[in-house]
Design a protein around this motif. Structure first.
Motif, PDB file in Angstrom:
ATOM      1  N   LEU A 136      67.959   4.155  25.519  1.00 32.51           N
ATOM      2  CA  LEU A 136      66.738   4.098  26.324  1.00 32.51           C
ATOM      3  C   LEU A 136      65.509   4.365  25.468  1.00 32.51           C
ATOM      4  O   LEU A 136      64.500   3.652  25.562  1.00 32.51           O
ATOM      5  CB  LEU A 136      66.825   5.111  27.470  1.00 32.51           C
ATOM      6  N   ALA A 137      65.575   5.392  24.620  1.00 34.31           N
ATOM      7  CA  ALA A 137      64.435   5.712  23.752  1.00 34.31           C
ATOM      8  C   ALA A 137      64.159   4.577  22.777  1.00 34.31           C
ATOM      9  O   ALA A 137      62.994   4.222  22.534  1.00 34.31           O
ATOM     10  CB  ALA A 137      64.715   7.016  22.999  1.00 34.31           C
ATOM     11  N   LEU A 138      65.207   3.978  22.220  1.00 33.69           N
ATOM     12  CA  LEU A 138      65.019   2.865  21.283  1.00 33.69           C
ATOM     13  C   LEU A 138      64.428   1.649  21.971  1.00 33.69           C
ATOM     14  O   LEU A 138      63.528   0.986  21.429  1.00 33.69           O
ATOM     15  CB  LEU A 138      66.358   2.520  20.636  1.00 33.69           C
ATOM     16  N   GLY A 139      64.920   1.339  23.187  1.00 34.47           N
ATOM     17  CA  GLY A 139      64.376   0.197  23.911  1.00 34.47           C
ATOM     18  C   GLY A 139      62.906   0.374  24.266  1.00 34.47           C
ATOM     19  O   GLY A 139      62.103  -0.554  24.122  1.00 34.47           O
ATOM     20  N   VAL A 140      62.535   1.582  24.712  1.00 38.26           N
ATOM     21  CA  VAL A 140      61.130   1.844  25.041  1.00 38.26           C
ATOM     22  C   VAL A 140      60.264   1.793  23.785  1.00 38.26           C
ATOM     23  O   VAL A 140      59.126   1.304  23.810  1.00 38.26           O
ATOM     24  CB  VAL A 140      61.007   3.200  25.756  1.00 38.26           C
ATOM     25  N   LYS A 141      60.810   2.270  22.659  1.00 38.91           N
ATOM     26  CA  LYS A 141      60.045   2.228  21.410  1.00 38.91           C
ATOM     27  C   LYS A 141      59.794   0.789  20.965  1.00 38.91           C
ATOM     28  O   LYS A 141      58.683   0.436  20.543  1.00 38.91           O
ATOM     29  CB  LYS A 141      60.794   2.987  20.322  1.00 38.91           C
ATOM     30  N   VAL A 142      60.823  -0.059  21.062  1.00 37.00           N
ATOM     31  CA  VAL A 142      60.658  -1.463  20.681  1.00 37.00           C
ATOM     32  C   VAL A 142      59.677  -2.155  21.618  1.00 37.00           C
ATOM     33  O   VAL A 142      58.811  -2.938  21.184  1.00 37.00           O
ATOM     34  CB  VAL A 142      62.032  -2.168  20.695  1.00 37.00           C
ATOM     35  N   ASN A 143      59.790  -1.895  22.929  1.00 36.46           N
ATOM     36  CA  ASN A 143      58.855  -2.490  23.884  1.00 36.46           C
ATOM     37  C   ASN A 143      57.436  -2.005  23.658  1.00 36.46           C
ATOM     38  O   ASN A 143      56.479  -2.775  23.799  1.00 36.46           O
ATOM     39  CB  ASN A 143      59.325  -2.161  25.301  1.00 36.46           C
ATOM     40  N   HIS A 144      57.291  -0.730  23.300  1.00 36.01           N
ATOM     41  CA  HIS A 144      55.959  -0.172  23.073  1.00 36.01           C
ATOM     42  C   HIS A 144      55.317  -0.770  21.823  1.00 36.01           C
ATOM     43  O   HIS A 144      54.094  -0.949  21.775  1.00 36.01           O
ATOM     44  CB  HIS A 144      56.074   1.343  22.937  1.00 36.01           C
ATOM     45  N   ARG A 145      56.134  -1.087  20.810  1.00 35.84           N
ATOM     46  CA  ARG A 145      55.575  -1.569  19.555  1.00 35.84           C
ATOM     47  C   ARG A 145      55.394  -3.084  19.536  1.00 35.84           C
ATOM     48  O   ARG A 145      54.379  -3.595  19.057  1.00 35.84           O
ATOM     49  CB  ARG A 145      56.465  -1.146  18.394  1.00 35.84           C
ATOM     50  N   PHE A 146      56.383  -3.826  20.051  1.00 36.39           N
ATOM     51  CA  PHE A 146      56.351  -5.280  19.922  1.00 36.39           C
ATOM     52  C   PHE A 146      56.120  -5.992  21.244  1.00 36.39           C
ATOM     53  O   PHE A 146      55.971  -7.224  21.258  1.00 36.39           O
ATOM     54  CB  PHE A 146      57.677  -5.781  19.325  1.00 36.39           C
ATOM     55  N   GLY A 147      56.139  -5.256  22.371  1.00 32.99           N
ATOM     56  CA  GLY A 147      55.932  -5.892  23.660  1.00 32.99           C
ATOM     57  C   GLY A 147      57.208  -6.543  24.176  1.00 32.99           C
ATOM     58  O   GLY A 147      58.300  -6.341  23.653  1.00 32.99           O
ATOM     59  N   GLY A 148      57.094  -7.309  25.217  1.00 35.61           N
ATOM     60  CA  GLY A 148      58.246  -7.972  25.823  1.00 35.61           C
ATOM     61  C   GLY A 148      58.377  -7.584  27.288  1.00 35.61           C
ATOM     62  O   GLY A 148      57.566  -6.832  27.844  1.00 35.61           O
ATOM     63  N   SER A 149      59.400  -8.115  27.916  1.00 32.69           N
ATOM     64  CA  SER A 149      59.628  -7.873  29.334  1.00 32.69           C
ATOM     65  C   SER A 149      60.353  -6.547  29.510  1.00 32.69           C
ATOM     66  O   SER A 149      61.528  -6.402  29.130  1.00 32.69           O
ATOM     67  CB  SER A 149      60.447  -9.013  29.932  1.00 32.69           C
ATOM     68  N   ALA A 150      59.664  -5.558  30.076  1.00 32.60           N
ATOM     69  CA  ALA A 150      60.286  -4.262  30.315  1.00 32.60           C
ATOM     70  C   ALA A 150      61.347  -4.340  31.407  1.00 32.60           C
ATOM     71  O   ALA A 150      62.332  -3.596  31.372  1.00 32.60           O
ATOM     72  CB  ALA A 150      59.214  -3.235  30.699  1.00 32.60           C
TER      73      ALA A 150
END
Length: 293
Positions: free
Chosen positions: A191-205
């Motif tokens: 969960l932390a890794l997914g939120v970090k990737v979404n926070h940095r590179f964007g995408g569909s949450a």
């Protein structure tokens, strides 16, 4: 013979008080750093939080470390050691030294694993609620904080530090990393890794959370299947760990003079001590084996 024992007890008390003073000074210095940071309006937080091993164990088990009563508990434990040493000799003193620590470790470990299983079981439902909030137009941070507020215990208590850290100015990925490091659970790390990737590179949450829910449910189903397949092994380990204790209790109840004669003899004391040490080592090994399955 009693004078060296009393001197050793006094040394243990002084060492415990020194450790408490050292811990208090360390916490006070950390508090001063936090106050200074807030005073300069710089809410930068360290990348990874650090905890003392005892405080970490209590937090993972869902307890609060009794800092105000820690000195009293240590004093009572040392007094118990002295009384056991004076009444029953060095063997009873060794038992009084090891048994409370072992019991505390087993209690915290059992409570931590039981609490963590419930957290993982409740996590998909909370993430599904976060997805619904995202579909209404909320941001990922707001939706996650809202989901934490409405989640049941123990998930709410486990993730409450995320909400508190975010309110203090920590970014959401760093706050989730903090919780994942504390509980050492793969689902929280994902969960932390997914939120970090979404926070940095964007995408569909929404898609990210949907895939995460699927992964968590599959891992939980596989864990249940593994526990069902290894149920006989775990039951055998429990029987092997409890059987020597039950046999000793039965002998003590039926023929107490048998063990008392061994207790009064020097070679018998060595045998009983060896049996106690082997029982502790075997119990710890069986416990670690049970944790692996």
């Amino acid at each position: 013979m009693k004078a060296p024992l009393l001197l050793a007890a006094v040394c243990l008390v002084l060492a415990a008080l020194a450790l408490l003073l050292l811990q208090h000074g360390w916490r006070q210095s950390r508090s001063e750093q936090v106050i200074e940071r807030l005073a300069h309006a710089k809410p930068a937080i360290a990348k990874q939080a650090r905890w003392g091993w005892l405080e970490r164990a209590f937090l993972r088990a869902g307890f609060k470390l009794p800092n105000d009563r820690l000195g009293i508990l240590l004093s009572c434990w040392i007094a118990l050691l002295v009384v056991a040493q004076l009444l029953g000799g060095w063997m009873l003193g060794l038992i009084a030294l090891v048994l409370p620590l072992l019991a505390l470790h087993l209690l915290l470990s059992w409570r931590y694993r039981r609490r963590l299983r419930r957290v993982v079981h409740q996590l998909p439902q909370m993430l599904d609620q976060v997805m619904r909030s995202l579909q209404t137009g909320r941001t990922l941070g707001d939706a996650l904080i809202k989901g934490i507020d409405t989640s049941p215990e123990p998930l709410h208590g486990a993730l409450l530090r995320v909400q508190r850290n975010v309110q203090l100015g920590v970014s959401l990925p760093e706050a989730l990393d903090d919780v994942a490091e504390l509980y050492q659970q793969e689902e929280l790390r994902i969960l932390a890794l997914g939120v970090k990737v979404n926070h940095r590179f964007g995408g569909s949450a929404v898609e990210l959370l949907a895939n995460l829910i699927k992964v968590i449910q599959e891992r939980e189903q596989m864990a249940r299947q593994l526990r069902a397949m290894t149920g006989e092994t775990r039951l055998t380990a429990v029987v092997l760990g409890v059987l020597p204790i039950c046999m000793a209790a039965y002998i003590l109840a039926v023929n107490p003079s048998y063990l008392m004669n061994m207790w009064l003899d020097s070679s018998g004391q060595k045998m009983l001590l060896s049996a106690f040490i082997l029982q502790v080592i075997g119990t710890v090994m069986l416990w670690r084996m049970l944790r692996s399955v």
